[in-house]
Design an enzyme around this catalytic site. Structure first.
Site, mmCIF file in Angstrom:
data_model
loop_
_atom_site.group_PDB
_atom_site.id
_atom_site.type_symbol
_atom_site.label_atom_id
_atom_site.label_comp_id
_atom_site.label_asym_id
_atom_site.label_seq_id
_atom_site.Cartn_x
_atom_site.Cartn_y
_atom_site.Cartn_z
ATOM 1 N N LYS A 56 5.983 0.397 12.791
ATOM 2 C CA LYS A 56 5.328 1.011 11.628
ATOM 3 C C LYS A 56 4.687 2.342 12.007
ATOM 4 O O LYS A 56 4.738 3.310 11.249
ATOM 5 C CB LYS A 56 4.296 0.036 11.056
ATOM 6 C CG LYS A 56 4.935 -1.232 10.475
ATOM 7 C CD LYS A 56 3.887 -2.291 10.186
ATOM 8 C CE LYS A 56 4.487 -3.543 9.576
ATOM 9 N NZ LYS A 56 3.521 -4.649 9.505
ATOM 10 N N ILE A 107 0.864 -1.200 0.000
ATOM 11 C CA ILE A 107 0.000 0.000 0.000
ATOM 12 C C ILE A 107 0.894 1.242 0.000
ATOM 13 O O ILE A 107 1.750 1.379 0.870
ATOM 14 C CB ILE A 107 -0.915 0.065 1.252
ATOM 15 C CG1 ILE A 107 -1.493 -1.310 1.588
ATOM 16 C CG2 ILE A 107 -2.023 1.082 1.060
ATOM 17 C CD1 ILE A 107 -2.208 -1.353 2.931
ATOM 18 N N GLU A 141 5.430 -13.155 11.834
ATOM 19 C CA GLU A 141 6.890 -13.034 11.816
ATOM 20 C C GLU A 141 7.473 -14.335 12.368
ATOM 21 O O GLU A 141 6.775 -15.108 13.041
ATOM 22 C CB GLU A 141 7.335 -11.881 12.724
ATOM 23 C CG GLU A 141 6.818 -10.520 12.312
ATOM 24 C CD GLU A 141 7.541 -9.953 11.113
ATOM 25 O OE1 GLU A 141 8.771 -9.830 11.157
ATOM 26 O OE2 GLU A 141 6.874 -9.634 10.113
HETATM 27 N N1 HSE Z 1 4.244 -9.682 10.212
HETATM 28 C C1 HSE Z 1 3.789 -8.495 9.571
HETATM 29 C C2 HSE Z 1 2.276 -8.476 9.626
HETATM 30 C C3 HSE Z 1 4.164 -8.402 8.116
HETATM 31 O O1 HSE Z 1 1.672 -9.419 10.113
HETATM 32 O O2 HSE Z 1 1.702 -7.488 9.187
HETATM 33 C C4 HSE Z 1 5.435 -7.690 7.853
HETATM 34 O O3 HSE Z 1 5.411 -6.382 8.295
#
Ligand code: HSE
Length: 428
Positions: free
Chosen positions: A205, A136, A190
């Site tokens: 993030k 995105i 992960e």
């Molecule tokens: N493990 C992350 C998620 C993906 O579940 O969004 C990579 O950022």
């Protein structure tokens, strides 16, 4: 046609996606870029590992200096993940005059300020679209397309694993443990799923999104965070019965000069577009003072979606190289007058397990009222058992007052069995 040479650090999930996209879409990409794009070298840990992508094995190396010190390489693409050695490689590439593309959320969330300064100093670009929201285009939208706005609010579902787990719990009544197992089988989580379910992945993030939106770098460890491990399928059902979905929300909002920033499992009303984001999908709801409300939605992870973001960054850099242009990377600075606060106040969902007899609700609401906690709605679920669940939704209240009120509620042991759950409610 000129040639732009790429050095790839890492050939895992995203690295393979990049190679596949370059092969599948090469004509479109070449026409857009106006240059040939060649992968010059690929750093891997094990040259002999079997790989299910088509490529020239001569490109592989186990020596990072074959890329970082290679004078023919123009752009270094870092797809190793984790802080080290990725952080050192990125710095070394920039000091050696190479542009950098990375999808590394941990490095950007932790060191973005230092890396942007280093990029400016060495007159190179650093791009990181793939670090948040996979395919995105969140970073480009916020930094470029919304550059004329003051961003007032971001509320996102930015971890696919937890959204998948909550979706399974909601739609199939699965337990948390069963839904986590399914997410792992699907390959969403992960390697260590605690980063997803405890909220660390979302914290990284959110730190990146806040830095580019509010011009302020908040260190990931300073962002209050709660994961989804305490959420039961029963909680999700209770919330649904009163018109809400439970989502892990990453929130950053400018409230009169204070940057409220946190990650929490929260209730969101069913009419809000974020409530309709299911399974492994991600979405970011943005409020800008010019654009108004906006939501971006898509696949937040995966080989091809994240590869798509990486290719987009490479093409952006090539466009700038051809125009001999340089963007300012120093956008993390204009928010320094914002005061960072965690979770100051909110509306809350509280589930108490109470004795089912006359006068109990009166005792509870009087106690909450003494602490300035005003009730917006109350619903009792079931009857006949020794203790029944009663759910309160509060009006906006300071978190400190709520905690003091609930401490007093816990002392009412003759009528209250337990304060079983407290969740934030996003009221729109
Ligand atoms: N493990 C992350 C998620 C993906 O579940 O969004 C990579 O950022």
């Amino acid at each position: 046609m000129d040639i732009i040479r790429i050095g790839l650090l890492g050939l895992g999930n995203v690295g393979s996606g990049v190679m596949n996209i370059l092969r599948q879409n090469i004509n479109k990409i070449r026409e857009y870029a106006g240059v040939h794009i060649e992968i010059e070298k690929v750093l891997v840990r094990d040259i002999n590992k079997p790989r299910d992508i088509v490529f020239d094995e001569q490109l592989l190396t186990t020596n990072p200096q074959d890329i970082l010190d290679n004078p023919d390489i123009d752009i270094v693409v870092e797809l190793i993940g984790g802080i080290e050695p990725a952080f050192s490689y990125i710095k070394q590439a920039m000091v050696n005059g190479k542009h950098v593309v990375t999808a590394n959320k941990a490095v950007i969330a932790t060191y973005c300020k230092e890396l942007f300064e280093l990029a400016d100093k060495n007159n190179v670009e650093i791009r990181f679209e793939g670090s948040v929201g996979g395919g995105i285009p969140l970073i480009d939208t916020i930094t470029n397309k919304l550059a004329g706005n003051q961003i007032d609010e971001l509320v996102g579902i930015i971890n696919g694993t937890t959204n998948y787990i909550l979706s399974r719990m909601s739609r199939e009544g699965m337990s948390f443990e069963a839904a986590l197992k399914k997410a792992q089988q699907k390959g969403y989580a992960e390697a260590d799923p605690s980063s997803d379910i405890e909220g660390q992945d979302a914290i990284y993030k959110l730190a990146i999104l806040a830095a580019i939106s509010f011009g302020l770098h908040v260190s990931p460890q300073d962002i209050p965070c709660e994961g989804i491990t305490r959420i039961s399928e029963h909680e999700i059902r209770y919330a649904e019965e009163i018109g809400y979905a439970v989502k892990l929300l990453a929130t950053a909002r400018n409230r009169d000069g204070k940057l409220e920033i946190h990650v929490h499992p929260s209730l969101i009303p069913n009419h809000h577009p974020l409530a309709a984001v299911h399974d492994e999908f991600n979405a970011l709801f943005i409020k800008g003072n010019a654009v108004g409300e906006l939501m971006l939605y898509g696949k937040g992870a995966g080989s091809m979606p994240t590869g798509s973001a990486v290719i987009g960054d490479i093409l952006d850099i090539i466009k700038m190289m051809r125009q001999s242009a340089k963007t300012g990377s120093s956008f993390v600075s204009n928010g320094e007058k914002l005061k960072v606060v965690g979770e100051e106040s909110g509306s809350y969902y509280i589930r108490l397990q109470v004795v089912d007899k006359p006068g109990v609700l009166g005792i509870i609401t009087t106690t909450l009222g003494k602490h300035d906690i005003s009730i917006a709605s109350v619903a009792q679920q079931g009857m006949g058992q020794e203790l029944v669940p009663v759910i309160f939704i509060t009006h906006e209240v300071e978190r400190e007052k709520l905690d003091r009120g609930l401490d007093e509620i816990r002392k009412l042991s003759h009528v209250v069995g337990e304060v079983a759950c407290i969740l934030r409610v996003e009221s729109y």
